[in-house]
Design a protein around this motif. Structure first.
Motif, PDB file in Angstrom:
ATOM      1  N   LYS A 173       0.845  -1.194   0.000  1.00  0.00           N
ATOM      2  CA  LYS A 173       0.000   0.000   0.000  1.00  0.00           C
ATOM      3  C   LYS A 173       0.881   1.245   0.000  1.00  0.00           C
ATOM      4  O   LYS A 173       1.036   1.931   1.000  1.00  0.00           O
ATOM      5  CB  LYS A 173      -0.928  -0.014   1.216  1.00  0.00           C
ATOM      6  CG  LYS A 173      -2.014  -1.074   1.131  1.00  0.00           C
ATOM      7  CD  LYS A 173      -2.850  -1.148   2.397  1.00  0.00           C
ATOM      8  CE  LYS A 173      -3.950  -2.191   2.268  1.00  0.00           C
ATOM      9  NZ  LYS A 173      -4.720  -2.382   3.516  1.00  0.00           N
ATOM     10  N   SER A 174       1.433   1.520  -1.165  1.00  0.00           N
ATOM     11  CA  SER A 174       2.408   2.608  -1.291  1.00  0.00           C
ATOM     12  C   SER A 174       1.804   3.904  -1.817  1.00  0.00           C
ATOM     13  O   SER A 174       2.507   4.903  -1.952  1.00  0.00           O
ATOM     14  CB  SER A 174       3.540   2.167  -2.224  1.00  0.00           C
ATOM     15  OG  SER A 174       3.021   1.780  -3.495  1.00  0.00           O
ATOM     16  N   GLY A 175       0.530   3.907  -2.146  1.00  0.00           N
ATOM     17  CA  GLY A 175      -0.082   5.086  -2.736  1.00  0.00           C
ATOM     18  C   GLY A 175      -0.238   6.236  -1.764  1.00  0.00           C
ATOM     19  O   GLY A 175      -0.325   6.044  -0.542  1.00  0.00           O
ATOM     20  N   ASP A 176      -0.267   7.457  -2.303  1.00  0.00           N
ATOM     21  CA  ASP A 176      -0.488   8.648  -1.466  1.00  0.00           C
ATOM     22  C   ASP A 176      -1.808   8.572  -0.724  1.00  0.00           C
ATOM     23  O   ASP A 176      -1.973   9.199   0.336  1.00  0.00           O
ATOM     24  CB  ASP A 176      -0.461   9.908  -2.337  1.00  0.00           C
ATOM     25  CG  ASP A 176       0.937  10.211  -2.855  1.00  0.00           C
ATOM     26  OD1 ASP A 176       1.900   9.575  -2.381  1.00  0.00           O
ATOM     27  OD2 ASP A 176       1.055  11.079  -3.750  1.00  0.00           O
ATOM     28  N   GLU A 177      -2.762   7.815  -1.275  1.00  0.00           N
ATOM     29  CA  GLU A 177      -4.069   7.697  -0.635  1.00  0.00           C
ATOM     30  C   GLU A 177      -3.966   7.119   0.777  1.00  0.00           C
ATOM     31  O   GLU A 177      -4.812   7.386   1.627  1.00  0.00           O
ATOM     32  CB  GLU A 177      -5.000   6.820  -1.484  1.00  0.00           C
ATOM     33  CG  GLU A 177      -5.371   7.424  -2.831  1.00  0.00           C
ATOM     34  CD  GLU A 177      -4.291   7.267  -3.872  1.00  0.00           C
ATOM     35  OE1 GLU A 177      -4.497   7.733  -5.011  1.00  0.00           O
ATOM     36  OE2 GLU A 177      -3.230   6.657  -3.575  1.00  0.00           O
ATOM     37  N   TRP A 178      -2.911   6.338   1.037  1.00  0.00           N
ATOM     38  CA  TRP A 178      -2.725   5.742   2.361  1.00  0.00           C
ATOM     39  C   TRP A 178      -1.847   6.593   3.268  1.00  0.00           C
ATOM     40  O   TRP A 178      -2.055   6.608   4.489  1.00  0.00           O
ATOM     41  CB  TRP A 178      -2.096   4.351   2.229  1.00  0.00           C
ATOM     42  CG  TRP A 178      -3.039   3.298   1.762  1.00  0.00           C
ATOM     43  CD1 TRP A 178      -3.130   2.742   0.517  1.00  0.00           C
ATOM     44  CD2 TRP A 178      -4.073   2.680   2.536  1.00  0.00           C
ATOM     45  NE1 TRP A 178      -4.141   1.817   0.462  1.00  0.00           N
ATOM     46  CE2 TRP A 178      -4.739   1.753   1.689  1.00  0.00           C
ATOM     47  CE3 TRP A 178      -4.501   2.802   3.856  1.00  0.00           C
ATOM     48  CZ2 TRP A 178      -5.804   0.966   2.132  1.00  0.00           C
ATOM     49  CZ3 TRP A 178      -5.564   2.019   4.304  1.00  0.00           C
ATOM     50  CH2 TRP A 178      -6.197   1.123   3.445  1.00  0.00           C
ATOM     51  N   TRP A 179      -0.860   7.298   2.702  1.00  0.00           N
ATOM     52  CA  TRP A 179       0.166   7.904   3.545  1.00  0.00           C
ATOM     53  C   TRP A 179       0.270   9.424   3.438  1.00  0.00           C
ATOM     54  O   TRP A 179       0.973  10.046   4.230  1.00  0.00           O
ATOM     55  CB  TRP A 179       1.527   7.297   3.189  1.00  0.00           C
ATOM     56  CG  TRP A 179       1.547   5.814   3.353  1.00  0.00           C
ATOM     57  CD1 TRP A 179       1.549   4.875   2.360  1.00  0.00           C
ATOM     58  CD2 TRP A 179       1.533   5.084   4.584  1.00  0.00           C
ATOM     59  NE1 TRP A 179       1.539   3.609   2.884  1.00  0.00           N
ATOM     60  CE2 TRP A 179       1.536   3.705   4.259  1.00  0.00           C
ATOM     61  CE3 TRP A 179       1.528   5.458   5.926  1.00  0.00           C
ATOM     62  CZ2 TRP A 179       1.531   2.706   5.222  1.00  0.00           C
ATOM     63  CZ3 TRP A 179       1.517   4.459   6.890  1.00  0.00           C
ATOM     64  CH2 TRP A 179       1.521   3.107   6.542  1.00  0.00           C
ATOM     65  N   VAL A 180      -0.409  10.031   2.463  1.00  0.00           N
ATOM     66  CA  VAL A 180      -0.267  11.477   2.281  1.00  0.00           C
ATOM     67  C   VAL A 180      -1.602  12.199   2.487  1.00  0.00           C
ATOM     68  O   VAL A 180      -1.748  13.010   3.405  1.00  0.00           O
ATOM     69  CB  VAL A 180       0.312  11.812   0.886  1.00  0.00           C
ATOM     70  CG1 VAL A 180       0.398  13.327   0.692  1.00  0.00           C
ATOM     71  CG2 VAL A 180       1.690  11.167   0.716  1.00  0.00           C
ATOM     72  N   ASP A 181      -2.584  11.891   1.630  1.00  0.00           N
ATOM     73  CA  ASP A 181      -3.859  12.608   1.743  1.00  0.00           C
ATOM     74  C   ASP A 181      -4.926  11.813   2.485  1.00  0.00           C
ATOM     75  O   ASP A 181      -6.035  12.317   2.692  1.00  0.00           O
ATOM     76  CB  ASP A 181      -4.379  13.035   0.364  1.00  0.00           C
ATOM     77  CG  ASP A 181      -4.402  11.873  -0.625  1.00  0.00           C
ATOM     78  OD1 ASP A 181      -4.420  10.712  -0.178  1.00  0.00           O
ATOM     79  OD2 ASP A 181      -4.390  12.138  -1.841  1.00  0.00           O
ATOM     80  N   TYR A 182      -4.620  10.560   2.870  1.00  0.00           N
ATOM     81  CA  TYR A 182      -5.498   9.740   3.725  1.00  0.00           C
ATOM     82  C   TYR A 182      -6.916   9.592   3.161  1.00  0.00           C
ATOM     83  O   TYR A 182      -7.911   9.735   3.872  1.00  0.00           O
ATOM     84  CB  TYR A 182      -5.563  10.323   5.145  1.00  0.00           C
ATOM     85  CG  TYR A 182      -4.221  10.605   5.749  1.00  0.00           C
ATOM     86  CD1 TYR A 182      -3.287   9.586   5.903  1.00  0.00           C
ATOM     87  CD2 TYR A 182      -3.860  11.900   6.154  1.00  0.00           C
ATOM     88  CE1 TYR A 182      -2.028   9.838   6.437  1.00  0.00           C
ATOM     89  CE2 TYR A 182      -2.610  12.163   6.693  1.00  0.00           C
ATOM     90  CZ  TYR A 182      -1.700  11.124   6.830  1.00  0.00           C
ATOM     91  OH  TYR A 182      -0.468  11.378   7.366  1.00  0.00           O
ATOM     92  N   THR A 183      -6.995   9.309   1.869  1.00  0.00           N
ATOM     93  CA  THR A 183      -8.307   9.148   1.222  1.00  0.00           C
ATOM     94  C   THR A 183      -8.607   7.695   0.868  1.00  0.00           C
ATOM     95  O   THR A 183      -9.585   7.419   0.186  1.00  0.00           O
ATOM     96  CB  THR A 183      -8.360   9.993  -0.064  1.00  0.00           C
ATOM     97  OG1 THR A 183      -7.262   9.623  -0.917  1.00  0.00           O
ATOM     98  CG2 THR A 183      -8.296  11.474   0.254  1.00  0.00           C
ATOM     99  N   ALA A 184      -7.777   6.753   1.319  1.00  0.00           N
ATOM    100  CA  ALA A 184      -7.954   5.353   0.918  1.00  0.00           C
ATOM    101  C   ALA A 184      -9.311   4.802   1.338  1.00  0.00           C
ATOM    102  O   ALA A 184     -10.003   4.140   0.556  1.00  0.00           O
ATOM    103  CB  ALA A 184      -6.826   4.498   1.506  1.00  0.00           C
ATOM    104  N   VAL A 185      -9.722   5.070   2.574  1.00  0.00           N
ATOM    105  CA  VAL A 185     -11.014   4.570   3.041  1.00  0.00           C
ATOM    106  C   VAL A 185     -12.147   5.223   2.260  1.00  0.00           C
ATOM    107  O   VAL A 185     -13.166   4.587   1.961  1.00  0.00           O
ATOM    108  CB  VAL A 185     -11.166   4.801   4.559  1.00  0.00           C
ATOM    109  CG1 VAL A 185     -12.600   4.563   5.012  1.00  0.00           C
ATOM    110  CG2 VAL A 185     -10.206   3.890   5.330  1.00  0.00           C
TER     111      VAL A 185
END
Length: 500
Positions: free
Chosen positions: A135-147
Motif C-alpha cells: 500500500k504505497s499510494g499517497d491515498e494511504w500515507w499522504v492525503d489519507y483518502t484510501a477509506v
C-alpha cells in the motif's frame, strides 16, 4: 460458466492439481462434496485429526484449483491456514482423539512452541505486513483518502459504508488508524507472549477491525477467516480463566464417563504435542520459502548514497524454478487488498437480451432495461462468488472468459423454454463509474461482449440500447459529483484531530 475442456486448454496451470476435474456432472460434484463433508465432520469432532486436516486441505485446494476466477483473499488465507494446521496438534485436547488417547483429567502443556506455531503466527502476520508494504499510494500515507475510495466501491458498499461516507474526517482517521493497526497489532501479539493481556488486546482489536470491514463492505468470507486466524492466538491465560468456570466435579465426572465410552469405540492413539525433528525441519524450510515468496511480491529497489556513490539494493528475486513448489502445495499468495490504493472505478452490469418472441429485458436483473444506476449495486449480485467472477470478466486480461460465459447464459436461459420464446442474443454492458475525491463521476457505458445464441440472432438489427449506450458516452460530461457531507460535532472533531 467455465467447462472443463475450456479450462484445461486455455486457463489451467499444470502444477495445480484438481481432482474436481474428473467429472463435470452434478452427480460427480455432489459425490465429492459429500465425501468432503464427511472428512470435515470428522475434523470438527477431532477424530484422526491430523489425517482429516490433510484430507480437508487436499479437497480445498482441489476445489479452488477447479475455478480460480471466483476466489479472493479469504480463500487464499483459508488454504494456507489449513496447510500449517497439518503440523499442529489440533486434536490434542477437547477431541475424540484426546478422549481416546489419554485421561481428560491430565493437564496439557502450559505452552506450546514449535516451528509450526511460529509458521502459523508468521503467516497470520504476513497478511498485514506485506499488504501494508504494497500500500504505497499517497491515498494511504499522504492525503489519507484510501477509506474514502474503498467505501465508494458500490459493488462492496453496505448501509454502514454509505453512512460513514458522510463524514470525511472520520474516513481520514480510519485510513490512518487502519494502516498503523495492521502494522503494530501483529507486533503486539508477537511480544504479547511475555504478557498475555497484551496479546489478548491485539486479538480483540483485530477481530473488531475485521467485524467493521465485514459490516461496511460485502467482501465474502475474508473477515470471518481472518478473525479465525486471530482467535488461534488467544493466549493460555484466557483459557485458564475460562476453565475455572468448569471445575465442577459433576462436569469432570461426565467428561471422564464420555472418555471411557469413546475409548470403547475408538482405538486409542497417543497424543503427540510436538512434531518429530524431520517435521520441524520441513516446516522451517517451508516457512523460509513462504516468507521469501512474500518478499518477492513487494520487491522494491532501495537506493542509498554511500561515499558519494548511489547504491541500489533489493531482495533477491525468487528463481522461477521454485514456483511450481508453491503452486503444487498452494502456498502461493499475494496480499494486495486495496494496494497500492483502492480501486477508483467500479460500476454495475447490464445484460439486455432479445428473445424469439420479440420481448426484451435485462437478464441480470430480470427486469426492464434501464441505464439508471440501481439503488443498491452490492445487492444485485446473487453472491460474492458471482461478483468476483463478473469483475474478472470486466478485466481485459480475462477476456477469454467471456465466450464461455455467453454460452452458459444461452444454456441457462433457454433450458426449459419452449420454441419461439428462447433467447436469441444479448449484450454484456458495464456502466463504469469513476470515483473522484468529491464523489462519483458521470458513468461511462462500456460494451464488453455480444453473444448470439442462434444463427437468427446474428441477423437481428442493431438494438436500441446500443444506440443509447453510444449517446450516453457522446453526451457524457465528466464532472465531479456531489456527495452529502455531515459535519462532526466540535468535540468529536477535536478528538479525531488530536488522534491524527
Amino acid at each position: 460458466v467455465l467447462p472443463r475442456d475450456e479450462y484445461l486448454t486455455t486457463h489451467a496451470n499444470r502444477w495445480i492439481v484438481s481432482f474436481h476435474l474428473m467429472g463435470g456432472s452434478v452427480y460427480v460434484q455432489s459425490l465429492l462434496f459429500g465425501v468432503n463433508a464427511i472428512f470435515a465432520g470428522m475434523l470438527v469432532v477431532g477424530y484422526r485429526t491430523r489425517l482429516m486436516t490433510f484430507l480437508c486441505w487436499a479437497f480445498l485446494i482441489s476445489l479452488q484449483g477447479r475455478m480460480p476466477y471466483v476466489l479472493q483473499g479469504g480463500d487464499v488465507l483459508f488454504r494456507v491456514l489449513i496447510f500449517w494446521g497439518m503440523f499442529l496438534p489440533l486434536g490434542a485436547t477437547w477431541s475424540v482423539d484426546a478422549a481416546a488417547g489419554r485421561d481428560l483429567s491430565e493437564k496439557p502443556p502450559r505452552q506450546l512452541l514449535s516451528m509450526a506455531t511460529f509458521a502459523l503466527m508468521l503467516q497470520t502476520f504476513s497478511v498485514y505486513w506485506f499488504t501494508m508494504a504494497l500500500k504505497s499510494g499517497d491515498e494511504w500515507w499522504v492525503d489519507y483518502t484510501a477509506v474514502h475510495y474503498a467505501l465508494n466501491l458500490d459493488h462492496f458498499a453496505t448501509w454502514l459504508a454509505e453512512w460513514i461516507r458522510m463524514y470525511p474526517d472520520l474516513m481520514k482517521f480510519m485510513t490512518i488508524s487502519t494502516s498503523w493497526l495492521e502494522i503494530l497489532m501483529p507486533v503486539m501479539a508477537l511480544l504479547g507472549g511475555l504478557w498475555w493481556p497484551a496479546r489478548m488486546g491485539a486479538v480483540v482489536i483485530m477481530v473488531g477491525l475485521h467485524a467493521l470491514f465485514g459490516t461496511a463492505l460485502k467482501i465474502g468470507l475474508f473477515p470471518w477467516i481472518s478473525s479465525a486466524s486471530w482467535i488461534v492466538l488467544i493466549p493460555g491465560g484466557f483459557w485458564d480463566a475460562l476453565e475455572k468456570r468448569f471445575e465442577a466435579p459433576s462436569f469432570r465426572a461426565r467428561l471422564a464417563q464420555l472418555g471411557t465410552q469413546i475409548r470403547g469405540w475408538v482405538t486409542p492413539r497417543p497424543v503427540r504435542w510436538r512434531p518429530r525433528l524431520a517435521g520441524q525441519v520441513l516446516v522451517a524450510g517451508l516457512t523460509v520459502f513462504v516468507f521469501w515468496w512474500n518478499l518477492d511480491t513487494v520487491r522494491t529497489p532501495v537506493t542509498m548514497t554511500v561515499g558519494g556513490t548511489s547504491v541500489t539494493m533489493e531482495t533477491p528475486k525468487m528463481d522461477k524454478a521454485w514456483r511450481p513448489l508453491a503452486w503444487t502445495l498452494r502456498l502461493d499468495q499475494k496480499w494486495g487488498m486495496f494496494a497500492p490504493f483502492p480501486m477508483k472505478s467500479d460500476g454495475w452490469f447490464m445484460m439486455p437480451g432479445v428473445f424469439q418472441d420479440g420481448s426484451r429485458h435485462d437478464l441480470f436483473t430480470e427486469a426492464n432495461i434501464t441505464f439508471e444506476k440501481p439503488a443498491k449495486v452490492s445487492s444485485m449480485y446473487p453472491g460474492q462468488r458471482w461478483r468476483k467472477y463478473l469483475m474478472n470478466l470486466w478485466q481485459k486480461k480475462n477476456k477469454k472468459l467471456r465466450s464461455p460465459f455467453g454460452k452458459y447464459m444461452c444454456r441457462h436461459i433457454n433450458e426449459g423454454r419452449p420454441d419461439g420464446e428462447k433467447l436469441e442474443t444479448f449484450h454484456l454492458i458495464y456502466m463504469k463509474e469513476e470515483t473522484l475525491a468529491s464523489g462519483p463521476d458521470a458513468p461511462q457505458c462500456v460494451t464488453l461482449w455480444r453473444h448470439w445464441c442462434s444463427k437468427t440472432g446474428k441477423t437481428l438489427p442493431e438494438q436500441p440500447w446500443v444506440t443509447e449506450c453510444k449517446e450516453i458516452n457522446k453526451s457524457r460530461q465528466p464532472v465531479a459529483g456531489s456527495v452529502a457531507v455531515r459535519p462532526l460535532s466540535p468535540k468529536v472533531a477535536r478528538g479525531l484531530s488530536a488522534l491524527r
